[in-house]
Every structure is written in C-alpha cells, then in structure tokens.
Design a protein around this motif. Sequence first.
Motif, PDB file in Angstrom:
ATOM      1  N   LYS A 192       0.838  -1.213   0.000  1.00 53.67           N
ATOM      2  CA  LYS A 192       0.000   0.000   0.000  1.00 53.67           C
ATOM      3  C   LYS A 192       0.872   1.262   0.000  1.00 53.67           C
ATOM      4  CE  LYS A 192       0.888   2.314   3.681  1.00 53.67           C
ATOM      5  NZ  LYS A 192       1.715   2.106   4.676  1.00 53.67           N
ATOM      6  N   ILE A 229       0.348   5.558   1.122  1.00 53.14           N
ATOM      7  CA  ILE A 229      -0.564   6.601   1.619  1.00 53.14           C
ATOM      8  C   ILE A 229      -0.421   7.822   0.700  1.00 53.14           C
ATOM      9  CG2 ILE A 229      -1.126   8.136   3.552  1.00 53.14           C
ATOM     10  CD1 ILE A 229      -0.058   6.013   5.467  1.00 53.14           C
ATOM     11  N   GLU A 259      -1.149  11.171   6.203  1.00 56.67           N
ATOM     12  CA  GLU A 259      -0.367  10.463   7.231  1.00 56.67           C
ATOM     13  C   GLU A 259      -0.066  11.428   8.384  1.00 56.67           C
ATOM     14  OE1 GLU A 259       0.604  11.689   4.123  1.00 56.67           O
ATOM     15  OE2 GLU A 259       1.903  10.006   3.603  1.00 56.67           O
ATOM     16  N   HIS A 260       0.142  10.888   9.524  1.00 58.96           N
ATOM     17  CA  HIS A 260       0.322  11.606  10.799  1.00 58.96           C
ATOM     18  C   HIS A 260      -0.965  12.286  11.272  1.00 58.96           C
ATOM     19  CE1 HIS A 260       4.478  10.695  11.475  1.00 58.96           C
ATOM     20  NE2 HIS A 260       4.753  11.016  10.221  1.00 58.96           N
ATOM     21  N   VAL A 276      -3.783  11.540  10.510  1.00 57.82           N
ATOM     22  CA  VAL A 276      -4.751  10.457  10.731  1.00 57.82           C
ATOM     23  C   VAL A 276      -4.687   9.917  12.172  1.00 57.82           C
ATOM     24  CG1 VAL A 276      -3.260   8.549   9.899  1.00 57.82           C
ATOM     25  CG2 VAL A 276      -5.731   8.381   9.628  1.00 57.82           C
ATOM     26  N   VAL A 277      -3.500  10.035  12.785  1.00 53.04           N
ATOM     27  CA  VAL A 277      -3.342   9.591  14.175  1.00 53.04           C
ATOM     28  C   VAL A 277      -4.161  10.508  15.103  1.00 53.04           C
ATOM     29  CG1 VAL A 277      -1.618   9.265  16.015  1.00 53.04           C
ATOM     30  CG2 VAL A 277      -1.044   8.655  13.650  1.00 53.04           C
ATOM     31  N   GLY A 301       7.323   2.147   4.305  1.00 50.44           N
ATOM     32  CA  GLY A 301       5.991   2.743   4.169  1.00 50.44           C
ATOM     33  C   GLY A 301       5.118   2.026   3.153  1.00 50.44           C
ATOM     34  N   PRO A 330      -1.165   2.313  16.194  1.00 52.39           N
ATOM     35  CA  PRO A 330      -1.328   2.723  14.793  1.00 52.39           C
ATOM     36  C   PRO A 330      -2.762   3.173  14.519  1.00 52.39           C
ATOM     37  CG  PRO A 330      -1.318   0.342  14.957  1.00 52.39           C
ATOM     38  CD  PRO A 330      -1.039   0.860  16.330  1.00 52.39           C
ATOM     39  N   SER A 331      -2.916   4.027  13.509  1.00 49.47           N
ATOM     40  CA  SER A 331      -4.268   4.505  13.184  1.00 49.47           C
ATOM     41  C   SER A 331      -5.136   3.369  12.639  1.00 49.47           C
ATOM     42  CB  SER A 331      -4.177   5.618  12.143  1.00 49.47           C
ATOM     43  OG  SER A 331      -3.627   5.101  10.945  1.00 49.47           O
ATOM     44  N   ILE A 374      -4.746   2.445   9.318  1.00 49.10           N
ATOM     45  CA  ILE A 374      -4.912   2.662   7.863  1.00 49.10           C
ATOM     46  C   ILE A 374      -4.258   1.536   7.058  1.00 49.10           C
ATOM     47  CG2 ILE A 374      -2.906   4.236   7.637  1.00 49.10           C
ATOM     48  CD1 ILE A 374      -4.713   5.767   5.548  1.00 49.10           C
ATOM     49  N   ASP A 375      -3.098   1.032   7.514  1.00 46.96           N
ATOM     50  CA  ASP A 375      -2.395  -0.005   6.745  1.00 46.96           C
ATOM     51  C   ASP A 375      -3.231  -1.281   6.632  1.00 46.96           C
ATOM     52  OD1 ASP A 375      -0.324   1.798   6.746  1.00 46.96           O
ATOM     53  OD2 ASP A 375       1.219   0.314   7.225  1.00 46.96           O
ATOM     54  N   THR A 388       8.612   3.976  11.778  1.00 49.55           N
ATOM     55  CA  THR A 388       7.284   4.573  12.004  1.00 49.55           C
ATOM     56  C   THR A 388       7.045   4.942  13.474  1.00 49.55           C
ATOM     57  OG1 THR A 388       6.421   3.347  10.131  1.00 49.55           O
ATOM     58  CG2 THR A 388       4.797   4.161  11.700  1.00 49.55           C
ATOM     59  N   VAL A 416       6.402   8.762  14.680  1.00 45.92           N
ATOM     60  CA  VAL A 416       5.084   9.086  15.260  1.00 45.92           C
ATOM     61  C   VAL A 416       5.280   9.668  16.673  1.00 45.92           C
ATOM     62  CG1 VAL A 416       2.940   8.034  16.137  1.00 45.92           C
ATOM     63  CG2 VAL A 416       3.771   7.445  13.860  1.00 45.92           C
ATOM     64  N   GLY A 424       3.895   8.027   4.079  1.00 44.83           N
ATOM     65  CA  GLY A 424       4.118   7.209   5.280  1.00 44.83           C
ATOM     66  C   GLY A 424       4.701   8.067   6.387  1.00 44.83           C
ATOM     67  N   ALA A 425       5.388   7.425   7.302  1.00 44.39           N
ATOM     68  CA  ALA A 425       5.869   8.144   8.485  1.00 44.39           C
ATOM     69  C   ALA A 425       6.891   9.229   8.156  1.00 44.39           C
ATOM     70  CB  ALA A 425       6.459   7.146   9.466  1.00 44.39           C
TER      71      ALA A 425
HETATM   72  O1  PMV Z   1       5.085   4.454   7.596  1.00 42.83           O
HETATM   73  P1  PMV Z   1       3.774   3.828   7.340  1.00 42.83           P
HETATM   74  O2  PMV Z   1       3.385   3.736   5.925  1.00 42.83           O
HETATM   75  O3  PMV Z   1       3.516   2.592   8.118  1.00 42.83           O
HETATM   76  O4  PMV Z   1       2.660   4.883   7.775  1.00 42.83           O
HETATM   77  C1  PMV Z   1       2.527   5.426   9.005  1.00 42.83           C
HETATM   78  C2  PMV Z   1       1.342   6.318   8.920  1.00 42.83           C
HETATM   79  C3  PMV Z   1       1.205   7.205  10.122  1.00 42.83           C
HETATM   80  O5  PMV Z   1       0.078   8.038   9.884  1.00 42.83           O
HETATM   81  C4  PMV Z   1       2.427   8.084  10.298  1.00 42.83           C
HETATM   82  C5  PMV Z   1       0.985   6.411  11.384  1.00 42.83           C
HETATM   83  C6  PMV Z   1      -0.361   5.733  11.487  1.00 42.83           C
HETATM   84  O6  PMV Z   1      -0.517   4.924  12.401  1.00 42.83           O
HETATM   85  O7  PMV Z   1      -1.263   6.022  10.697  1.00 42.83           O
END
Ligand code: PMV
Length: 328
Positions: free
Chosen positions: A28, A30, A34-35, A37-38, A120, A163-164, A166-167, A207, A211, A291-292
């Motif tokens: 996946k 994003i 990102e961020h 979303v937390v 990511g 984690p939010s 989303i993954d 990540t 975060v 991503g992060a």
């Molecule tokens: O680094 P990734 O793709 O796993 O994404 C992390 C996304 C964040 O919004 C930074 C953290 C989260 O839990 O959603």
Amino acid sequence: MAKTIAETQKESPEERSERVTIGRAVGKVILFGEHAVVYDRPAIAVPVTQVQAQARIEDGEDSLTLMAKDLGIEHRWGEPVPKEIEPLVALVEATLDKLSITAPPALRITLESTIPIARGLGSGAAVSTAVVRGLGQHFGHSLSSEEVSALVYGAERYYHGTPSGIDNTVIAYQKPIYFVKGKEPVVISLAQPLDLIIADSGVASPTKEVVQEVRTGWEKDMEKYERVFDGIEDLTSQARKAMISGSLLRVGELMGENHQLLVKLGVSSPLLDSLVEAARGAGAWGAKLSGAGKGGNAVALIRPGSEEAVAKSLEGAGAKSIIYTQVS
Ligand code: PMV
C-alpha cells in the motif's frame, strides 16, 4: 472449497500432501493524511499490486510450524517464541481462534514477501493479511475484509504501538480508501486511474519513532500542530472529491501542498525533498513523501506515459529503487 479439520483428519497422507493454500496480500501507499490520521483526521491510501506478501499453508506431519523466510526463522509451536515473530505467532493463534480451531493443527505456514521492509509500503500488514487469508481459505471460511482487517490490526499494534489502522484497512480491502480512525472506511471510486511512481529513499523509516517525535512536538505546541492537521484534513477531503471527479491535476497540486505541511511537521528529509522536486521537475502532477517520513518513500502522481522520464529524474536525485503502479 477447503476442508474442515475433522475432514482433514480422515485423509490419507497422499491426500494430505495435496492440501496447499496460498494466502496473498499486496502493499500500500498513503497518498494523503499520514500523521494527521493519528489525530482523528482523514487519510487516503491505495493498494500497490506490484509488491506482494504470500503465506503458503500446507498440512504438516506433526506440529504447527511457522517459517518466516525473510527473517530466516522457523518456529514450532511449544518451543520458545523468537521475539521477531511474536506478533505473527499471536496472529496465527487469534485467527485459529476466530475459525473456532481450539488446538494448534498440524500445519506448516511459510511466509514470503517482495515488499521492502520499513519503507511505508505496508510490509508487516501485508504479511499478516496473507496469513489470515491463507488460514481462512485453508479451513473453508470466507472472512470478510472487515474481519481480516480487525485481526491484522492486533499484530499492527504490536509493531507500532497505537497505529491509526490505515495499513491493515487498505490492505484488507485492497481498494482506494478514505479512512478515519475507528470509522468504517469509505471506498473511493476513481474516475480516472492513478499512475503512480514510488521512489525508495533507501533509508528505513522507523514509524514508531517518527510518530513519537510528532507526538512530542504536538505536546509542546498543540496549537501549531492542530492547525497543520486541520490543513491536512482540508486538502485530504478536497483530494477525495478531485479523485471522484477525475481532476488529476488538482490531486497532484494537493499532494504538493500535503508535502509542505509534512515538512512543517518536521518529518521530511533533504533526500525526500529532492525526490519530490525531481518528480515535479520531470513533469509529475504532484509528489510528496509517503508514510511516516524521515526515510521510506516519496510518491508521485504522473501523466500516463511519462513513467520513464520521471523514474530517470528520481534516480538522478538519489532514489534507490522505483515502483511504477496504476491504481484503478
Ligand atoms: O510508515 P507507514 O506507511 O507505516 O505509515 C505510518 C502512517 C502514520 O500516519 C504516520 C501512522 C499511522 O498509524 O497512521
């Protein structure tokens, strides 16, 4: 249709050796949010089918065995669990429990993945999704995307703290999604396919740590961070509309704006900024880190047919590898 455990136990060894199930899951990326979303703002993510994780489930001779090829680890149930695979072992147990299988069955689970780790691209969530899907299929249960996602979230928490989600959601649904933490994801129907180039910075993106850094910044200056998150929320909701109406030029502009807000959060790096610049310079509609941050990937939305030119420019700016994908 796969057999139940009771049916399996009646099989001859020849029949047994034929029972192989492969669970699969894709990566996946994003695109927005990102961020933020937390902190309960929306985000948009899409599946990346060019990379894949796979769980091969075979009926074994004796005990339940998990083999993680990338890590070079083979674990037999009953023996001490190596730390690196604790979340996967817990996930296998939670999935068997969900399938109402009370004792560990004699299975061999072999994990393989072409998804780069800590970039990511959702490698952890994809491996977990492949395991859950594979076990479900092997025992003839069709688990819904929601059920798969919920099981995988348990393993994600182990890796990332809070984690939010989303993954696990985008990988379980395998569709473009508009995601808000704790809410039912909304699938986005794209008016036009998205041509994406994902450029690997070659630097691991931790990540959990990034975060935490954002959390520390937010605790020190909540007003500033909340303002940035509000800005990201606004452009994410505009991006969803632009994707539905097919205004890709606008989607690209919004990606650029999102990148600038991520720079304000302090999660970019000189290399990620150069990759974003290089993509724009080669005519991409937009680009941002994904991503992060701090490492991991930059993602660019490109005009159809321009992948070679953009890839070349990204390589010139230091990308270690490039993935081209089309999302529809
Ligand atoms: O680094 P990734 O793709 O796993 O994404 C992390 C996304 C964040 O919004 C930074 C953290 C989260 O839990 O959603």
